[in-house]
Design an enzyme around this catalytic site. Structure first.
Site, mmCIF file in Angstrom:
data_model
loop_
_atom_site.group_PDB
_atom_site.id
_atom_site.type_symbol
_atom_site.label_atom_id
_atom_site.label_comp_id
_atom_site.label_asym_id
_atom_site.label_seq_id
_atom_site.Cartn_x
_atom_site.Cartn_y
_atom_site.Cartn_z
ATOM 1 N N ASP A 38 42.443 20.709 15.183
ATOM 2 C CA ASP A 38 42.160 19.811 14.067
ATOM 3 C C ASP A 38 41.904 18.384 14.546
ATOM 4 O OD1 ASP A 38 42.398 21.834 12.259
ATOM 5 O OD2 ASP A 38 44.451 21.347 11.654
ATOM 6 N N TYR A 66 53.180 23.845 20.682
ATOM 7 C CA TYR A 66 52.904 22.530 20.131
ATOM 8 C C TYR A 66 54.156 21.649 20.152
ATOM 9 C CZ TYR A 66 48.896 24.906 17.908
ATOM 10 O OH TYR A 66 47.761 25.636 17.662
ATOM 11 N N ASP A 80 49.534 17.420 5.644
ATOM 12 C CA ASP A 80 49.753 16.444 6.714
ATOM 13 C C ASP A 80 49.498 15.057 6.137
ATOM 14 O OD1 ASP A 80 46.938 15.780 6.887
ATOM 15 O OD2 ASP A 80 46.645 17.544 8.139
ATOM 16 N N ARG A 171 51.285 22.688 10.000
ATOM 17 C CA ARG A 171 51.394 21.946 8.740
ATOM 18 C C ARG A 171 52.231 22.711 7.722
ATOM 19 N NH1 ARG A 171 45.539 21.303 6.827
ATOM 20 N NH2 ARG A 171 45.066 22.943 8.329
#
Length: 298
Positions: A38, A66, A80, A171
């Site tokens: 993203d 992550y 987000d 998210r």
């Protein structure tokens, strides 16, 4: 240029922006990415260059890792902080951060964010959202292998590291963390630290003078067989021996001929002088006959 580049994607750029920069830098058009990242995220972005782009249809979904930050007190339409704020509420801090994170471990039936590229009736979810239309609920089956808190950094006390299956939306984890703790919550930042077998330590800045080029076969988990020139094939005890061999003739593969090979898997990667030559697939279960699935030469 043929092979793999591992870029540390800067925040604020799309994956296609990265490819556009690489095309200009190296003066060639053939680049593709092995999984988008993203725009607001940074970290490992694996790029295929030249003939390696032919591998894209054969890449398997891989586990990801992550480091993320979450913010409490506000919900957003994108889950987000880069989206449109929908609501605010007082923050409840009466919870054990690590304990709540561990509740996510295991298999999850995860609600996909409304601002995602998942399709319903041929239309991406974010297209419904942008048009002001009701967004259908879409769920995805994912798995969280581990999730653990990290030390606070800057003004964000809620940081965590997560290892998960491909297709997991971080998210959604942040949003659902809020639900579990009686809060509104959203993802504040995201760094991908591992993808396709590469780590953040392997990743190089986009503006590096030159990038390390990794061999294309690193992205394939297939069994490997060597191709030899006709005059350098391993000797046979009996020239009439037609039993399947753990090697092949280069000319047969270069011309896309069917071959009989001794292989354990149903798909094999044929290499010639350490360069990927072709992917071959078993024609019939239990039989040693294989046919060309994709030639990988330029």
């Amino acid at each position: 240029m043929d092979g793999i580049l591992v870029i540390n994607k800067p925040e604020g750029m799309t994956s296609f922006d990265v490819i556009a920069r690489l095309r200009k830098k190296y003066g060639q058009k053939k680049f593709g990415h092995a999984g988008t990242l993203d725009p607001m995220a940074s970290g490992v972005l694996v790029i295929l260059a030249g003939s390696a782009t032919k591998l894209l249809p054969f890449l398997k979904d891989t586990d990801k890792e992550y480091i993320a930050e979450l913010e409490l007190g506000t919900s957003y339409d994108t889950d987000d902080v880069f989206g449109k704020a929908e609501a605010t509420a007082p923050v409840n801090t009466d919870f054990d951060f690590a304990a709540v994170l561990h509740e996510f471990e295991g298999k999850q039936h995860q609600l996909v964010p409304k601002a995602s590229a998942k399709k319903v009736n041929g239309k991406k979810l974010y297209e419904y959202l942008r048009a002001g239309q009701p967004v259908p609920e879409v769920y995805s089956d994912v798995e969280i292998y581990s999730i653990e808190p990290l030390e606070a950094a800057g003004d964000c006390p809620y940081r965590f590291k997560i290892a998960c299956s491909s297709g997991t939306y971080i998210r959604s984890i942040c949003r659902d963390f809020g639900t579990k703790t009686g809060n509104l919550a959203a993802m504040k930042s995201l760094i991908r630290t591992k993808a396709n077998g590469f780590t953040i330590e392997d990743a190089q800045p986009l503006d590096a003078e030159m990038h390390t080029l990794y061999p294309a076969e690193r992205l394939l988990g297939y069994e490997r067989l060597e191709a030899f020139d006709t005059d350098s094939l391993p000797p046979q005890k009996d020239q009439t021996d037609r039993t399947p061999k753990p090697y092949v003739c280069y000319d047969d593969i270069r011309n896309g001929r069917k071959v009989r090979i001794d292989a354990k898997g149903d798909q094999v990667l044929i290499v010639y002088k350490d360069q990927p030559l072709a992917i071959y697939s078993r024609i019939e279960e239990g039989k040693p006959a294989f046919a060309s699935k994709r030639g990988l030469w330029s």
